[in-house]
Design an enzyme around this catalytic site. Structure first.
Site: not given
Length: 191
Positions: A110, A119, A122, A124
């Protein structure tokens, strides 16, 4: 359509329902992680990240949603995204969990080129149990999760009865950004 193998389906089912003789540890917290990718074979990137979540110290992958596709939230001159939401059990504190998922992003190459840009992966932290948490590095619940269909719909698939820390029902949310989201398929992950 990609089908989940019997072994994976069995893991998926057994991981989401604790056996009566195996109570969940009181020190573990169920967390939800949003995964997204739009570069370098995004589906493979997501599978790699799910496998890593299962092998991450102090974490156990419980379940994951189907694979969803959507338009990018940010600049439109990038490929569409693939997204999944995963449930994990962890005894890591929020900041330590953040360090672990950021380390996984780094290991998958990344590189942040621009805000809301393309990207390889990711990860989160969306929710950490029913807790709220805020620091310079991390806000839980994720501050935009309720506004994004690519988070709400996959999360709703694996946690349809979920009540958010503020008392709202996940099923009652109407995200502002639809992204023309589509459920693509079940996702096979060899663990």
């Amino acid at each position: 359509m990609v089908m989940v193998s019997a072994d994976v389906a069995a893991h998926h089912a057994s991981a989401t329902t604790a056996a009566p003789d195996q109570p969940k540890s009181k020190t573990m917290t169920v967390c939800y992680i949003g995964l997204g990718a739009n570069l370098n074979n995004p589906a493979e990137q997501i599978v790699t990240a799910l496998q890593a979540l299962d092998k991450m110290p102090h974490c156990r992958l419980l379940s994951w949603s189907s694979l969803y596709g959507s338009k990018p939230l940010g600049p439109q001159d990038q490929p569409d995204y693939l997204n999944v939401v995963a449930a994990i059990d962890t005894d890591l504190a929020p900041e330590a969990l953040l360090d672990s998922v950021k380390q996984q992003e780094d290991s998958q190459g990344r590189v942040k080129l621009r805000h809301w840009g393309e990207r390889t992966i990711d990860l989160d932290i969306l929710l950490y149990g029913d807790e709220t948490y805020s620091s310079d590095r991390l806000t839980i619940p994720h501050k935009e999760m309720c506004n994004r269909s690519f988070v709400v719909l996959p999360l709703l698939e694996i946690a349809p009865q979920l009540i958010l820390p503020d008392g709202r029902k996940l099923a009652a949310l109407e995200p502002e950004f639809s992204g023309e989201i589509q459920r693509i398929s079940a996702l096979t992950v060899d663990l």
